[in-house]
Design a protein around this motif. Structure first.
Motif, PDB file in Angstrom:
ATOM      1  N   THR A  29       0.906  -1.165  -0.059  1.00  0.00           N
ATOM      2  CA  THR A  29       0.156  -0.177  -0.111  1.00  0.00           C
ATOM      3  C   THR A  29       0.720   1.137   0.116  1.00  0.00           C
ATOM      4  O   THR A  29       0.482   2.440  -0.712  1.00  0.00           O
ATOM      5  N   LEU A  30       1.925   1.430   0.813  1.00  0.00           N
ATOM      6  CA  LEU A  30       2.892   2.482   0.732  1.00  0.00           C
ATOM      7  C   LEU A  30       3.364   2.586  -0.512  1.00  0.00           C
ATOM      8  O   LEU A  30       3.677   3.686  -1.002  1.00  0.00           O
ATOM      9  N   MET A  31       3.665   1.418  -1.253  1.00  0.00           N
ATOM     10  CA  MET A  31       4.368   1.792  -2.496  1.00  0.00           C
ATOM     11  C   MET A  31       3.269   2.451  -3.658  1.00  0.00           C
ATOM     12  O   MET A  31       3.847   2.987  -4.205  1.00  0.00           O
ATOM     13  N   LEU A  32       2.210   1.812  -3.645  1.00  0.00           N
ATOM     14  CA  LEU A  32       1.141   2.201  -4.284  1.00  0.00           C
ATOM     15  C   LEU A  32       0.990   3.558  -4.184  1.00  0.00           C
ATOM     16  O   LEU A  32       0.566   4.500  -5.112  1.00  0.00           O
ATOM     17  N   VAL A  33       1.027   4.060  -2.951  1.00  0.00           N
ATOM     18  CA  VAL A  33       0.769   5.797  -2.645  1.00  0.00           C
ATOM     19  C   VAL A  33       1.887   6.383  -3.057  1.00  0.00           C
ATOM     20  O   VAL A  33       1.828   7.425  -3.629  1.00  0.00           O
ATOM     21  N   THR A 120      -7.328   0.865  -3.510  1.00  0.00           N
ATOM     22  CA  THR A 120      -7.259   1.889  -4.653  1.00  0.00           C
ATOM     23  C   THR A 120      -7.868   3.235  -4.305  1.00  0.00           C
ATOM     24  O   THR A 120      -7.055   4.192  -4.331  1.00  0.00           O
ATOM     25  N   LEU A 121      -9.092   3.185  -3.992  1.00  0.00           N
ATOM     26  CA  LEU A 121      -9.576   4.323  -3.466  1.00  0.00           C
ATOM     27  C   LEU A 121      -9.019   5.017  -2.446  1.00  0.00           C
ATOM     28  O   LEU A 121      -8.875   6.366  -2.470  1.00  0.00           O
ATOM     29  N   LEU A 122      -8.499   4.370  -1.530  1.00  0.00           N
ATOM     30  CA  LEU A 122      -7.797   4.959  -0.580  1.00  0.00           C
ATOM     31  C   LEU A 122      -6.323   5.470  -0.699  1.00  0.00           C
ATOM     32  O   LEU A 122      -6.218   6.806  -0.353  1.00  0.00           O
ATOM     33  N   SER A 123      -5.814   4.756  -1.721  1.00  0.00           N
ATOM     34  CA  SER A 123      -4.655   5.334  -2.337  1.00  0.00           C
ATOM     35  C   SER A 123      -4.595   6.661  -2.899  1.00  0.00           C
ATOM     36  O   SER A 123      -4.136   7.586  -2.817  1.00  0.00           O
ATOM     37  N   MET A 124      -5.618   6.663  -3.738  1.00  0.00           N
ATOM     38  CA  MET A 124      -6.065   8.008  -4.591  1.00  0.00           C
ATOM     39  C   MET A 124      -6.735   9.028  -3.642  1.00  0.00           C
ATOM     40  O   MET A 124      -6.163  10.251  -4.093  1.00  0.00           O
ATOM     41  N   ALA A 125      -6.976   8.696  -2.430  1.00  0.00           N
ATOM     42  CA  ALA A 125      -7.537   9.878  -1.541  1.00  0.00           C
ATOM     43  C   ALA A 125      -6.430  10.543  -0.999  1.00  0.00           C
ATOM     44  O   ALA A 125      -6.174  11.876  -0.952  1.00  0.00           O
ATOM     45  N   VAL A 126      -5.190   9.841  -0.523  1.00  0.00           N
ATOM     46  CA  VAL A 126      -4.016  10.160  -0.100  1.00  0.00           C
ATOM     47  C   VAL A 126      -3.290  11.124  -1.101  1.00  0.00           C
ATOM     48  O   VAL A 126      -2.904  12.011  -0.666  1.00  0.00           O
TER      49      VAL A 126
END
Length: 260
Positions: A29-33, A120-126
């Protein structure tokens, strides 16, 4: 109704399994963000003044221009993580074990899809939060933001099913990590970072007709009130086509002979 209830219960169980994996192994998740945030900061603070001048503004104008493309890059990067996760389940034999259990067959894929969509939605929010911190200033109202969320959720759903199919089709985890990589290039080969009008004729044709460009232009129109034209209809059409085709492909791969 009696057949639907166990399927929903099994899907919820598989969703919890995938969410727990995200919590226990946060590095993905950290990499995705992290990657989209790095690209955002790079293009804003290194190239922003020059590229902003090219679109008739400065660094501030370029933040507004590039953020939709960065959001789509986040989505494409998440597809890689989904493909790897599905492939790991296949290669390690977990899916074969699930096939022997008295659970809904569809629940395994459903858990992956819903979990990946939420991640994915959480990553995009960040990413949007970081963009706001560096000067992103949309003038959209509540209805426009709701429409943005709807467009993003629909396209995330479509790309997630595509990633699931790619993960099922891969013979190894390494292959699964590479096959979705071309999706990362589509924001660059579209209107994500520069206007398509500035591209050579052949590349411009591809950029205007590939799936990511109408999504990016729809987001810009909703966020800043610019004309959307037929981009929204094309974006929805692409999302439905990708979702349906990928779902059918994934189901066929999942239902095939476990021995491959």
């Amino acid at each position: 109704m009696t057949a639907l209830a166990p399927a929903l219960h099994d899907s919820a169980t598989m969703l919890r399994r995938n969410l727990r994996h995200m919590v226990r192994y946060p590095s993905l998740t950290l990499m995705l963000v992290g990657m989209p945030v790095v690209f955002l900061l790079l293009f804003v603070y290194v190239f922003g003044a020059t590229l902003g001048a090219g679109i008739g503004g400065g660094r501030g104008a370029y933040v507004d221009y590039v953020t939709p493309g960065i959001i789509l890059m986040t989505m494409a990067g998440a597809a890689t993580g989904t493909a790897v996760s599905v492939s790991m389940d296949m290669v390690e034999g977990i899916v074969a074990r699930f096939r022997t259990m008295a659970i809904s067959r569809a629940s395994v894929l459903t858990g992956h899809v819903v979990g990946s969509v939420l991640q994915t939605l959480l990553s995009m929010a960040v990413v949007v939060g970081v963009a706001l911190a560096v000067g992103f200033r949309p003038n959209a109202g509540p209805l426009e933001w709701l429409a943005v969320l709807g467009v993003l959720a629909l396209f995330v759903f479509a790309l997630t099913w595509l990633a699931v199919a790619l993960g099922l089709a891969a013979k190894s985890v390494e292959t699964a990590s590479n096959t979705p990589m071309p999706l990362m290039l589509l924001p660059f080969l579209g209107s994500g970072f520069v206007p398509t009008e500035s591209m050579p004729a052949g590349l411009r044709w591809f950029a205007e007709y590939q799936p990511f460009t109408p999504v990016i232009e729809t987001l810009r129109g909703l966020l800043f009130g610019t004309p959307i034209g037929n981009h929204a209809a094309i974006a929805v059409g692409w999302a439905v086509a990708i979702a349906l085709g990928s779902y059918l492909w994934a189901r066929r791969l999942y239902d095939r002979d476990p021995s491959r």
